[in-house]
Design a protein around this motif. Structure first.
Motif, mmCIF file in Angstrom:
data_model
loop_
_atom_site.group_PDB
_atom_site.id
_atom_site.type_symbol
_atom_site.label_atom_id
_atom_site.label_comp_id
_atom_site.label_asym_id
_atom_site.label_seq_id
_atom_site.Cartn_x
_atom_site.Cartn_y
_atom_site.Cartn_z
ATOM 1 N N LEU A 147 47.627 45.047 75.763
ATOM 2 C CA LEU A 147 47.958 45.108 74.603
ATOM 3 C C LEU A 147 49.667 45.219 74.441
ATOM 4 C CD1 LEU A 147 45.122 47.124 73.039
ATOM 5 C CD2 LEU A 147 45.945 44.819 72.183
ATOM 6 N N ASP A 148 49.923 46.172 75.308
ATOM 7 C CA ASP A 148 51.573 46.668 75.159
ATOM 8 C C ASP A 148 52.276 45.230 75.789
ATOM 9 O OD1 ASP A 148 50.801 49.199 74.449
ATOM 10 O OD2 ASP A 148 50.663 49.863 76.799
ATOM 11 N N ARG A 149 51.687 44.546 76.467
ATOM 12 C CA ARG A 149 52.353 43.246 77.122
ATOM 13 C C ARG A 149 52.592 42.563 75.987
ATOM 14 N NH1 ARG A 149 49.659 39.052 81.177
ATOM 15 N NH2 ARG A 149 51.251 37.263 80.865
ATOM 16 N N VAL A 150 51.624 42.107 75.187
ATOM 17 C CA VAL A 150 51.908 41.244 74.040
ATOM 18 C C VAL A 150 52.612 41.977 72.764
ATOM 19 C CG1 VAL A 150 50.484 40.209 71.916
ATOM 20 C CG2 VAL A 150 49.520 40.313 74.385
ATOM 21 N N LYS A 151 52.475 43.143 72.647
ATOM 22 C CA LYS A 151 53.557 43.923 71.457
ATOM 23 C C LYS A 151 54.850 43.693 71.966
ATOM 24 C CE LYS A 151 52.638 47.571 69.475
ATOM 25 N NZ LYS A 151 52.336 49.034 68.964
ATOM 26 N N ALA A 152 55.081 43.619 73.280
ATOM 27 C CA ALA A 152 56.740 43.500 73.717
ATOM 28 C C ALA A 152 57.128 42.083 73.545
ATOM 29 C CB ALA A 152 56.884 44.010 74.989
ATOM 30 N N ALA A 153 56.019 41.204 73.077
ATOM 31 C CA ALA A 153 56.584 39.730 73.337
ATOM 32 C C ALA A 153 56.587 38.862 71.934
ATOM 33 C CB ALA A 153 55.820 39.069 74.379
ATOM 34 N N VAL A 154 55.952 39.437 71.101
ATOM 35 C CA VAL A 154 55.840 38.839 69.608
ATOM 36 C C VAL A 154 56.257 39.702 68.830
ATOM 37 C CG1 VAL A 154 53.741 37.593 70.795
ATOM 38 C CG2 VAL A 154 53.189 39.853 69.332
ATOM 39 N N ARG A 155 56.336 39.096 67.465
ATOM 40 C CA ARG A 155 56.790 39.590 66.165
ATOM 41 C C ARG A 155 55.618 40.149 65.245
ATOM 42 N NH1 ARG A 155 61.027 35.327 64.121
ATOM 43 N NH2 ARG A 155 59.800 34.029 65.704
ATOM 44 N N GLN A 156 54.772 39.603 65.555
ATOM 45 C CA GLN A 156 53.470 39.598 64.683
ATOM 46 C C GLN A 156 52.696 41.034 65.013
ATOM 47 O OE1 GLN A 156 53.944 36.936 66.340
ATOM 48 N NE2 GLN A 156 53.726 35.235 65.070
ATOM 49 N N PRO A 157 52.049 41.424 63.739
ATOM 50 C CA PRO A 157 51.327 42.670 64.341
ATOM 51 C C PRO A 157 50.152 42.443 65.410
ATOM 52 C CG PRO A 157 51.359 42.410 61.897
ATOM 53 C CD PRO A 157 51.769 41.223 62.391
ATOM 54 N N VAL A 158 50.069 43.280 66.315
ATOM 55 C CA VAL A 158 49.052 43.187 67.497
ATOM 56 C C VAL A 158 47.652 43.982 67.098
ATOM 57 C CG1 VAL A 158 48.759 43.332 69.738
ATOM 58 C CG2 VAL A 158 50.838 42.498 68.891
ATOM 59 N N THR A 159 46.571 43.457 67.426
ATOM 60 C CA THR A 159 45.353 44.092 67.165
ATOM 61 C C THR A 159 44.346 43.776 68.410
ATOM 62 O OG1 THR A 159 43.516 44.847 65.657
ATOM 63 C CG2 THR A 159 44.441 42.312 65.695
ATOM 64 N N TYR A 160 43.299 44.607 68.481
ATOM 65 C CA TYR A 160 42.160 44.413 68.973
ATOM 66 C C TYR A 160 40.933 44.431 68.370
ATOM 67 C CZ TYR A 160 38.010 45.566 72.293
ATOM 68 O OH TYR A 160 37.007 45.606 73.039
ATOM 69 N N ALA A 161 39.993 43.708 68.616
ATOM 70 C CA ALA A 161 38.696 43.513 67.788
ATOM 71 C C ALA A 161 37.599 44.010 68.526
ATOM 72 C CB ALA A 161 38.874 42.321 67.309
ATOM 73 N N ASP A 162 36.718 45.126 68.085
ATOM 74 C CA ASP A 162 35.390 45.415 68.553
ATOM 75 C C ASP A 162 34.554 45.975 67.534
ATOM 76 O OD1 ASP A 162 33.674 46.053 70.490
ATOM 77 O OD2 ASP A 162 34.943 46.478 72.011
ATOM 78 N N VAL A 163 33.350 46.317 67.840
ATOM 79 C CA VAL A 163 32.111 46.756 67.040
ATOM 80 C C VAL A 163 33.057 48.417 66.786
ATOM 81 C CG1 VAL A 163 30.132 47.877 66.857
ATOM 82 C CG2 VAL A 163 30.452 45.593 68.109
ATOM 83 N N TRP A 164 32.764 48.694 65.469
ATOM 84 C CA TRP A 164 33.327 49.980 65.185
ATOM 85 C C TRP A 164 32.971 51.253 66.161
ATOM 86 C CZ3 TRP A 164 30.203 54.203 63.524
ATOM 87 C CH2 TRP A 164 29.048 53.850 63.229
ATOM 88 N N GLU A 165 31.673 51.363 66.555
ATOM 89 C CA GLU A 165 31.418 52.224 67.243
ATOM 90 C C GLU A 165 32.415 52.529 68.775
ATOM 91 O OE1 GLU A 165 27.088 51.026 65.924
ATOM 92 O OE2 GLU A 165 29.145 50.021 66.482
ATOM 93 N N PHE A 166 32.857 51.507 69.124
ATOM 94 C CA PHE A 166 33.879 51.439 70.351
ATOM 95 C C PHE A 166 35.204 51.778 69.825
ATOM 96 C CE2 PHE A 166 30.147 49.160 71.827
ATOM 97 C CZ PHE A 166 30.210 49.394 73.062
ATOM 98 N N TRP A 167 35.426 51.828 68.782
ATOM 99 C CA TRP A 167 36.783 52.514 68.241
ATOM 100 C C TRP A 167 36.716 53.993 68.123
ATOM 101 C CZ3 TRP A 167 41.510 50.728 68.233
ATOM 102 C CH2 TRP A 167 41.778 49.366 68.317
ATOM 103 N N ALA A 168 35.403 54.371 67.563
ATOM 104 C CA ALA A 168 35.207 55.862 67.670
ATOM 105 C C ALA A 168 35.163 56.390 68.947
ATOM 106 C CB ALA A 168 33.932 55.970 66.644
#
Length: 530
Positions: A147-168
């Motif tokens: 994620l950090d690698r991509v954030k440093a290379a693009v201008r768009q917002p960066v995200t990761y997608a997973d079932v809500w329990e795993f964010w918790a």
């Protein structure tokens, strides 16, 4: 006969009557939908991708209905989805697929970065990985690094997608993203929820995530409902429930201001290999690019119900005419009832089997099963005609003899010129034994397996008919009856207990399995003398 016709029409019309007409649709476009352009015979699992022309055709089809699309991988076929989407005025949530292969992950990330920088006017955000933590493919530290690698290379917002329990479970991951993207799929919850409870659950989860990550925008990366497949407790996959879920969610999204992506544009038949029938039934359009229902107005569960009803009536009439001709002394009304039951059973078997034969293996299995059920229906009518005429029928056979017939068939030593002596009893026992095998699978590996009602439609009619004709044999069986009947009995009870009292479909199949278990269990024990 008139009553049989009326019953057939009602039997097919009632579950397919128009419903959900009173549930409004408050928008004519979706914020975003998951977009996988795979068609029949194509699959990312086999690296068989659609052509650029097919992708263009698909995006042109859905463009009037969607603002954006979400992709899951950056290395696809010989096309660039972002370029095609841009030509049709569609934005993108561009994804990179991350798995256990670190080198392939690096290639996916490189392709994602290149596409995002090449098409900044189309790619509005990038999604680095999908349900990686759910699948346990990567540790959270490696995911954060990417994620950090991509954030440093693009201008768009960066995200990761997973079932809500795993964010918790891994809230520290939020430091590495611009948007927290959660999946809310009430059907797949550990405690599945029906459509009537799904909206309250969706609202509660969204608000919980907002409270957990107050400084981050929350996006719903996957939300939807399947149109076919097995029930999970009170969660019922159906076209009607899919339409109701979609319309209620759109209304909720406007009330709550959701940033969402609906799963998905098209049914993906290749997903059945991992998720069963339900995995191939999340699309708003079918695999052949037909809308499953109008966005507003009433919905029918099976729009082709009238054709199946007509087929059932035609089959019933043909079977009745043939049986009455062969057995003119038999009473007509019992034959009419039996022919009507068998005609409907065969039509239901086709309805529940052929539309879900997603590849050549399932098609072959479906053909064999339907031929077997057709043969059993003809043999049952022949036996019923003889009994109703007072004529003698063939001697009874047991499961051991049926097993010997199957072994002889595979060795090429079964002589079909003597089919009258063994065909009915042996074929019916073969169906019973197959049901026992499938029942074991439903106990030990049930998550993605359908309850096989269509596979045993005619055998179930045969059991009921034999009971009414007083043709169920008693005793004379042995180990084969113990095995088939015992497994069905124990498996049906275990399956009903595991699925729970809210799963009406599971309880219905358990009752059918017990019905199939009855004939072999009645045969357990030696024949009584005299």
């Amino acid at each position: 006969m008139a009553l049989a016709v009326l019953a057939t029409v009602l039997l097919w019309w009632f579950p397919n009557r128009e419903r959900a007409g009173d549930v409004p649709m408050v928008a004519d476009r979706f914020n975003s939908v998951s977009f996988a352009p795979f068609r029949d015979g194509q699959s990312p699992l086999r690296d068989i991708f659609p052509t650029a022309a097919q992708v263009e055709e698909d995006i042109a089809l859905i463009a009037p209905r969607v603002r954006a699309i979400r992709s899951y991988a950056s290395i696809e076929g010989d096309y660039e989805t972002a370029e095609i989407a841009g030509r049709h005025g569609v934005k993108m949530w561009k994804g990179a697929w991350l798995g256990r292969d670190l080198r392939q992950n690096d290639r996916e990330i490189a392709a994602l970065i290149a596409t995002a920088n090449r098409h900044p006017e189309v790619v509005e955000r990038v999604v680095v990985g999908n349900e990686v933590l759910l699948r346990r493919d990567l540790p959270v530290e490696e995911l954060a690094r990417q994620l950090d690698r991509v954030k440093a290379a693009v201008r768009q917002p960066v995200t990761y997608a997973d079932v809500w329990e795993f964010w918790a479970q891994f809230p520290e991951l939020a430091r590495h993203v611009d948007i927290v993207t959660i999946h809310i799929l009430p059907y797949w919850e550990d405690e599945p929820l029906g459509v009537e409870r799904a909206m309250a659950h969706t609202r509660d989860v969204y608000r919980r995530m907002k409270a957990l990550f107050p400084d981050k925008p929350i996006a719903i990366g996957e939300v939807g409902w399947p149109s076919a497949g097995r029930w999970r407790e009170g969660a019922v996959p159906s076209r009607v429930d899919q339409a109701v879920f979609m319309r209620r969610f759109i209304q909720l999204s406007q009330e709550e201001g959701f940033d969402y992506n609906f799963i998905e544009a098209f049914d993906q038949v290749w997903k059945y290999r991992n998720e069963g029938t339900v995995g191939a039934a999340w699309g708003l359009w079918t695999a052949d690019r037909q809308p499953k229902f109008d966005l507003a107005g009433p919905v029918r569960e099976n729009p082709c119900w009238a054709w199946y009803a007509a087929a059932a009536l035609a089959l019933s009439g043909l079977m009745l005419a043939a049986t009455a001709r062969l057995w003119p002394r038999a009473r007509l009304w019992p034959l009419a009832v039996l022919a009507a039951a068998l005609g409907n059973a065969l039509a239901y078997a086709v309805c529940g089997t052929w539309p879900y034969a997603f590849d050549e293996h399932l098609k072959l299995a479906g053909i064999v099963n339907l031929l077997g059920q057709s043969a059993l229906a003809a043999l049952l009518l022949r036996r019923a005609g003889a009994r109703l005429s007072g004529d003698p029928v063939e001697p009874l056979r047991n499961g051991a003899q049926a097993s010997a017939s199957v072994r002889a068939l595979f060795r090429g030593r079964l002589w079909f010129r003597d089919w009258r002596a063994f065909a009915f009893e042996d074929l019916l026992f073969l169906f019973t034994f197959t049901a026992a095998v499938l029942q074991l699978m439903l106990v030990f590996d049930p998550r993605y397996r359908d309850f096989p009602f269509p596979t045993f439609a005619v055998p179930l009619v045969a059991v009921v008919a034999r009971a009414l004709l007083r043709d169920l044999p008693r005793r004379g069986g042995g180990w084969a009856e113990w095995l088939a009947g015992g497994v069905l009995l124990a498996g049906a009870l275990a399956s009903a207990a595991l699925e729970g009292p809210h799963n009406i479909q599971a309880l219905g199949w358990a009752a059918c399995a017990l019905g199939l278990a009855l004939p072999p269990l009645l045969r357990v024990g030696p024949l009584s003398r005299g």
